[in-house]
Scaffold this active site. Structure first.
Site, PDB file in Angstrom:
ATOM      1  N   LEU A 196      17.427 -36.386  24.317  1.00  7.94           N
ATOM      2  CA  LEU A 196      17.365 -37.095  23.035  1.00  7.94           C
ATOM      3  C   LEU A 196      15.948 -37.068  22.468  1.00  7.94           C
ATOM      4  O   LEU A 196      15.748 -36.892  21.262  1.00  7.94           O
ATOM      5  CB  LEU A 196      17.820 -38.541  23.218  1.00  7.94           C
ATOM      6  N   LYS A 273      13.215 -49.251  20.508  1.00  5.16           N
ATOM      7  CA  LYS A 273      12.663 -48.684  19.267  1.00  5.16           C
ATOM      8  C   LYS A 273      13.148 -47.246  19.096  1.00  5.16           C
ATOM      9  O   LYS A 273      12.962 -46.410  19.971  1.00  5.16           O
ATOM     10  CB  LYS A 273      11.132 -48.722  19.330  1.00  5.16           C
ATOM     11  N   ASP A 278       8.068 -39.924  13.481  1.00  3.81           N
ATOM     12  CA  ASP A 278       7.052 -40.860  12.996  1.00  3.81           C
ATOM     13  C   ASP A 278       5.876 -40.091  12.398  1.00  3.81           C
ATOM     14  O   ASP A 278       5.015 -39.587  13.116  1.00  3.81           O
ATOM     15  CB  ASP A 278       6.571 -41.744  14.152  1.00  3.81           C
ATOM     16  N   LYS A 285      -0.412 -39.674   9.948  1.00  3.03           N
ATOM     17  CA  LYS A 285      -1.047 -39.252  11.194  1.00  3.03           C
ATOM     18  C   LYS A 285      -1.694 -37.869  11.010  1.00  3.03           C
ATOM     19  O   LYS A 285      -1.395 -37.146  10.066  1.00  3.03           O
ATOM     20  CB  LYS A 285      -0.006 -39.192  12.311  1.00  3.03           C
ATOM     21  N   ASP A 296       9.113 -40.470  19.426  1.00  6.49           N
ATOM     22  CA  ASP A 296       8.986 -41.911  19.180  1.00  6.49           C
ATOM     23  C   ASP A 296      10.338 -42.614  19.206  1.00  6.49           C
ATOM     24  O   ASP A 296      10.408 -43.831  19.052  1.00  6.49           O
ATOM     25  CB  ASP A 296       8.301 -42.144  17.828  1.00  6.49           C
ATOM     26  N   ASP A 355       1.730 -47.673   9.620  1.00  2.70           N
ATOM     27  CA  ASP A 355       1.913 -46.878  10.833  1.00  2.70           C
ATOM     28  C   ASP A 355       2.222 -47.751  12.047  1.00  2.70           C
ATOM     29  O   ASP A 355       2.555 -47.238  13.111  1.00  2.70           O
ATOM     30  CB  ASP A 355       0.656 -46.037  11.105  1.00  2.70           C
ATOM     31  N   GLU A 357       4.860 -49.369  12.361  1.00  2.00           N
ATOM     32  CA  GLU A 357       6.243 -49.623  11.938  1.00  2.00           C
ATOM     33  C   GLU A 357       7.132 -50.074  13.094  1.00  2.00           C
ATOM     34  O   GLU A 357       8.135 -50.764  12.883  1.00  2.00           O
ATOM     35  CB  GLU A 357       6.834 -48.366  11.290  1.00  2.00           C
ATOM     36  N   ARG A 359       6.845 -52.230  15.663  1.00  2.43           N
ATOM     37  CA  ARG A 359       7.023 -53.671  15.889  1.00  2.43           C
ATOM     38  C   ARG A 359       7.777 -54.332  14.744  1.00  2.43           C
ATOM     39  O   ARG A 359       8.499 -55.317  14.947  1.00  2.43           O
ATOM     40  CB  ARG A 359       5.657 -54.325  16.106  1.00  2.43           C
TER      41      ARG A 359
END
Length: 518
Positions: A196, A273, A278, A285, A296, A355, A357, A359
């Site tokens: 995954l 998460k 990301d 980034k 991520d 960035d 994001e 949390r």
């Protein structure tokens, strides 16, 4: 091509093609173990290796005189030693009698077995052998984990004509089938998480991730519900919807449920998460290394793998998994630095850094999970880069409101070799993210301590009195960048800490005083 003579020892046999070998899938290989001897250059065979060597008339022992370069983390492959196996790999186990190391917080016996099984299986695989039998050493479960993780390959996006044969591992000459099966289940589930995570972002959108989970988990008796935008809007999950606005891909939340316990038993709830890619949003980034940010989604992947593992082991426990899914992208609708949103539980959140994001997207599933009345709530997320800078890939950063809970997690890590290290859940860090006059919580906070501030932020959305565990896997759950574990190939995603969390659930269900009767 001339035949190799008995006594030729090689780690990787050069210039051998599958055509010349008649196909690696038709050839059998065997992994045996050897401990360091009392003197330099001496080796002591395991019980299984000694029996096999006696059967071969002592051929192997004569070949490894002087050590043959075999030590912990290395293996040598020998050919033409009989008709039953085309190749024999002798792998080093290090010193005999290893046990639990209190300083390392590690069961070194089991970890040495994983190393030996991995190096032996990989050496055979590299030499074109794909039907691999592995001795149990002294723990069949650890042997299965090491070998099965080591031979895993990601080939989904290669041309079919370029696919390498899939290696299969099995247990050799042992009655401990139950232990081997447990190890295969745990490692298979970790490999599922790796797949995954490894899949490119365009082939692993939130919708595709949801379909993969449905296909993999429903046959295991796990209930899977996919919550779309309409449901998220009805529940007023504004934070998740807002942080995902920069992407054309619709955000989702998957809810998975396994009911192995009594209906009245409170569940263990995992929240993972799931950022399928990301980019950093408006806080873009750096280009170098950005492709790794497909990983991520690791928190969601690990949580899906853990509930799959729990179901396949038929543990008597109720488990729920919530995985918010989204892409963090730059675009005209992307959230701006300083925007404020009102979360599911009514708290206002300033998104000072788009960035950060992860949390933000977790806070609403956390608050929503309270409706399930969990006995334990845990978040799994690749949350902060400072975790990697502080711990490397040696351990996952862990926070717990319960000493008992952390003690079980730490023990699970020592059993699996995938360890954790405890960080503080102090009010000092809570004040850093809540001490603001115009809103309730900041997704950045004041001063240093990024990893601890991230955990403190999440704790603001958990009801008091519930045991809460947060595991930051930024240093362990993404791409393997260090050759620290022979069973995890450098350059691919790790799937960590799937086995540790599965073992953690097992220990909660089966306390130590119950022994093997659980």
């Amino acid at each position: 091509m001339s035949k190799l003579k008995p006594g030729v020892a090689k780690l990787i046999i050069p210039r051998r093609t599958y055509a010349e070998c008649g196909g690696g899938s038709n050839k059998k290989g065997l992994v045996l173990g050897a401990y360091d001897g009392c003197n330099p250059g001496e080796l002591k065979f395991t019980k299984a290796a000694k029996i096999f060597d006696d059967k071969m008339g002592g051929k192997i022992s004569s070949l490894v005189k002087g050590g043959a370069g075999i030590s912990k983390g290395t293996a040598q492959v020998f050919t033409n030693l009989g008709d039953e196996f085309y190749s024999i790999a002798v792998a080093g186990l290090g010193e005999e009698g290893a046990g639990y190391n209190t300083l390392e917080i590690l069961d070194e016996c089991k970890e040495n077995i994983r190393w030996a099984a991995a190096t032996g299986a990989r050496a055979l695989q590299d030499s074109g052998i794909n039907n691999i039998l592995v001795e149990e050493f002294t723990n069949a479960e650890a042997a299965a984990e090491g070998a099965n993780l080591a031979v895993w390959q990601y080939q989904d996006v290669r041309s079919p004509s370029d696919h390498k044969p899939i290696a299969k591992v099995d247990l050799y000459n042992s009655d401990d089938r139950d232990g081997w099966s447990r190890g295969m289940i745990k490692s298979d589930c970790q490999n599922f998480a790796r797949r995954l995570e490894e899949t490119p972002g365009n082939l692993m959108t939130p919708t595709i991730f949801a379909q993969w989970v449905i296909d993999a988990l429903c046959p295991c008796g796990i209930q899977v519900e996919v919550r779309d935008r309409d449901w998220l809007e009805a529940k007023k999950m504004a934070a998740l919807l807002t942080i995902a606005k920069g992407s054309c891909e619709e955000p989702l939340m998957i809810e998975m449920g396994y009911c192995g316990g009594k209906p009245e038993d409170k569940p263990i709830v995992f929240v993972g998460k799931g950022v399928t890619f990301d980019s950093g949003g408006l806080c873009l980034k750096k280009c170098k290394g950005m492709s790794d940010k497909r990983g991520d989604v690791a928190g969601a992947a690990v949580c899906a793998a853990v509930i799959k593992c729990v179901a396949q082991m038929a543990l008597p426990v109720n488990v729920r998994v919530l995985t918010p899914l989204m892409e963090s992208m730059i675009g005209g609708s992307a959230i701006k630095a300083g925007d404020v949103v009102t979360a599911y539980n009514g708290k206002t959140v300033q998104i000072e850094n788009p960035d950060n994001e992860g949390r933000v997207m977790l806070l609403e599933p956390l608050a929503y999970s309270m409706t399930h009345l969990p006995c334990l709530l845990s978040t799994i997320a690749s949350l902060t880069g400072t975790t990697t800078r502080g711990l490397g890939s040696g351990a996952s950063a862990s926070f717990s409101t319960s000493n008992d809970v952390f003690r079980e997690l730490e023990r699970a890590g020592s059993e699996t070799g995938d360890r954790v290290w405890r960080f503080p859940f102090w009010k000092y860090y809570t004040e850093k993210v809540t001490d603001y006059p115009s809103f309730d919580v900041s997704n950045v906070g004041k001063g240093y301590g990024e990893t601890c501030k991230g955990a403190a932020f999440l704790r603001e959305f958990v009801d008091q009195g519930i045991d809460f565990l947060h595991v930051d896997i930024h240093g362990t759950g993404l791409k393997v960048t260090e050759s620290c574990f022979p069973y995890l190939k450098k350059g691919w995603m790790s799937g960590r800490p799937t086995r540790t969390l599965a073992q953690f659930v097992y220990q909660i269900v089966c306390p130590h005083d119950k022994g093997d009767d659980c």
